[in-house]
Design an enzyme around this catalytic site. Structure first.
Site, short mmCIF file in Angstrom:
data_model
loop_
_atom_site.label_atom_id
_atom_site.label_comp_id
_atom_site.label_asym_id
_atom_site.label_seq_id
_atom_site.Cartn_x
_atom_site.Cartn_y
_atom_site.Cartn_z
N GLU A 76 -1.15 -2.22 -6.24
CA GLU A 76 -0.70 -1.47 -5.08
C GLU A 76 -1.81 -0.58 -4.49
OE1 GLU A 76 2.89 0.63 -5.78
OE2 GLU A 76 3.43 0.61 -3.67
N ASP A 77 -2.61 0.03 -5.34
CA ASP A 77 -3.52 1.07 -4.85
C ASP A 77 -5.01 0.71 -4.85
OD1 ASP A 77 -1.24 2.55 -4.66
OD2 ASP A 77 -1.55 3.66 -6.52
#
Ligand code: MN
Length: 517
Positions: A76-77
């Site tokens: 996600e990051d």
């Protein structure tokens, strides 16, 4: 201690060099991927990932889950792609990381979102319970560092914790997660009540730790004198949130709370438990009607222990809890203590048997309506469902797996035993009903209420009209359409998977008589 050492000290002794290598590689990957990220506390982002991994190791999760804990925010990051994770760490780790990533987008905003969160959590859990373990460990550290989050977000996150993660942890029997999460969330969600509890309990808690320590030593001495050699004692003060809930039930009268202070005795065998029980009553006078035998009668989430409330020196009232090591682990870590990583190649039948016994005792309450006590609305007709004992399907699976006590398949077994034979179907209100694979809206309708089953005319699955013989899928939201004139037909029998629905249809058809309750 380095980050990796802090994870390894909590690792199971059965862990091999390959296991450590996997965790080390995951750590290095996370470190590089998040090198420019900071936590709101100003610490490097890596501290969060190490905290999650440590918790997972502590509750006994295996190396793949720990690796997934370290990598849970990468997709996600960061620039790390699913393909890279798959290539470096394998399918299983990727599956876990993706499971957590998908859950990550769940946000709590009012009732609809609340139900949506629950639904997602359940669907994810039903696919892989280890995903939930990573998610709980993640949430725990986020709650521990909530003070650094902007004020306007704190309450929302704490509320989500209290309304979603706490009940899930409780029902999975994970006492330690439950207590810590609820006490961390409490002051943010109910600041006034929190202040009130502190004020009411303040005087009682002031010397609580000293008093407890004194009493614990007294008991320890008594047990040693009685010739008991193998035992451990510890003490605890009731968590603020659970104290709050109890005070609410007891007119805010702190003198009516008997388990504010507790001493715990952990011993090797069940016989030891009952033996020590007697010694405790010899030492301190028990209060009448306060003896609880949760060994003979476990709580719905599988909790086992002997409890007794006694009056000790200086008229101090305290609860004494006596349990075996296994019961203790179960109380602290619940489902996780049954996922304990085992490296031995020879099968461990006792662990598997123990798990089955536990799962058997847990499942009826986990998936029937008592789980949803805290949800907005109880499922109507729930009393009907509660009457059912351990579902047939568990017994069938247990029998079928009798031969294959291969520990390599332990996690797979858990997943299959626990979930893959069942689907979770939701009402539009967010209540959940668990049904066998292949169940139809007819089964669902009867699971909710006989009247609804008897008059089903159609169904909407995820808002689309379907025929009542459609096989439902895990996570479907089902709305039953009823018509007073609609009645069961013999054909319905071939559209159902549950014994309950079949019996009800037969009764409606006049084939069998209704049993008088
Ligand atoms: Mn995270």
């Amino acid at each position: 201690m380095t980050d990796l050492e802090s994870i390894f000290t909590n690792l199971s002794t059965a862990a091999t060099k390959e296991d450590r290598d996997l965790i080390t590689r995951a750590y290095e990957c996370a470190k590089t991927a998040h090198k420019d990220h900071m936590r709101r506390s100003g610490e490097p982002y890596l501290t969060h990932l190490v905290a999650v991994a440590k918790t997972l190791a502590e509750i006994g999760m295996g190396p793949k889950t720990i690796a997934a804990g370290l990598l849970h925010d990468t997709i996600e990051d960061t620039d790390v792609t699913p393909e890279e994770i798959k290539e470096q760490f394998g399918d299983e780790v990727l599956f876990l990381v993706e499971g957590v990533t998908k859950l990550g987008s769940v946000r709590y905003h009012g009732v609809d979102r609340h139900n949506e969160s629950l639904r997602k959590l359940f669907v994810a859990t039903s696919q892989e319970i280890r995903v939930l373990m990573v998610k709980l460990a993640d949430r725990l550290h986020n709650m521990q560092t909530l003070e650094y989050v902007p004020k306007e977000k704190q309450k929302r996150i704490a509320q989500e914790t209290l309304e979603i993660y706490v009940p899930v942890a409780h029902r999975l029997g994970m006492g330690r997660f439950r207590k810590e999460l609820e006490d961390l969330a409490f002051p943010y969600v109910y600041p006034e009540e929190y202040a009130h509890v502190k004020q009411v309990a303040g005087g009682h808690l002031k010397h609580a730790l000293e008093t407890l320590e004194k009493l614990r030593k007294t008991l320890q001495k008594k047990l040693a004198e009685a010739g008991i050699k193998d035992f451990k004692t510890s003490s605890r003060v009731k968590g603020m949130y659970s104290l709050f809930r109890k005070l609410e039930q007891r007119d805010w009268d702190i003198d009516k709370i008997y388990d504010l202070l507790a001493i715990r005795v952990v011993v090797p065998t069940v016989e030891d438990c009952y033996h020590i029980f007697g010694i405790v009553h010899e030492l301190w006078r028990p209060l009448p009607h306060r003896v609880k035998d949760y060994i003979a009668f476990p709580e719905p989430n599988g909790y086992q222990s002997l409890h007794t409330t006694v009056i000790a020196q200086d008229r101090t009232i305290l609860e004494v809890q006596i349990r075996t090591e296994d019961m203790h682990k179960n109380a602290e870590f619940g489902v996780a203590s049954h996922l304990v990583y085992k490296q031995t190649q020879s099968g461990d039948k006792s662990a598997l048997a123990q798990y089955r016994a536990w799962a058997g005792s847990l499942i009826p309450s986990l998936f029937y309506s008592s789980f949803w006590r805290w949800s907005r609305k109880p499922v109507s007709g729930s009393a009907e469902k509660n009457k059912e004992s351990i579902p047939q399907w568990i017994q069938e699976i247990a029998a079928a797996h009798q031969e294959s006590a291969n520990t390599e398949r332990f996690v797979t077994d858990l997943r299959q035993d626990f979930f893959s034979q069942r689907i979770f179907i939701f009402t539009p209100e967010g209540d959940v009903v668990d049904l066998p694979v292949g169940a139809t809206p007819i089964d669902f309708a009867y699971a909710i209420h006989t009247d609804i089953g008897d008059h089903i005319a159609g169904a909407k699955v995820n808002n689309k009209l379907v025929h009542i013989d459609t096989a439902l899928r895990n996570g479907d939201i089902v709305e039953i359409i009823t018509r007073p004139s609609s009645r069961p037909t013999a054909k319905w029998l071939s559209f159902t998977k549950t014994a309950l629905a079949r019996r009800r249809i037969r009764i409606a058809l006049g084939e069998i008589a209704e049993k008088k309750a």
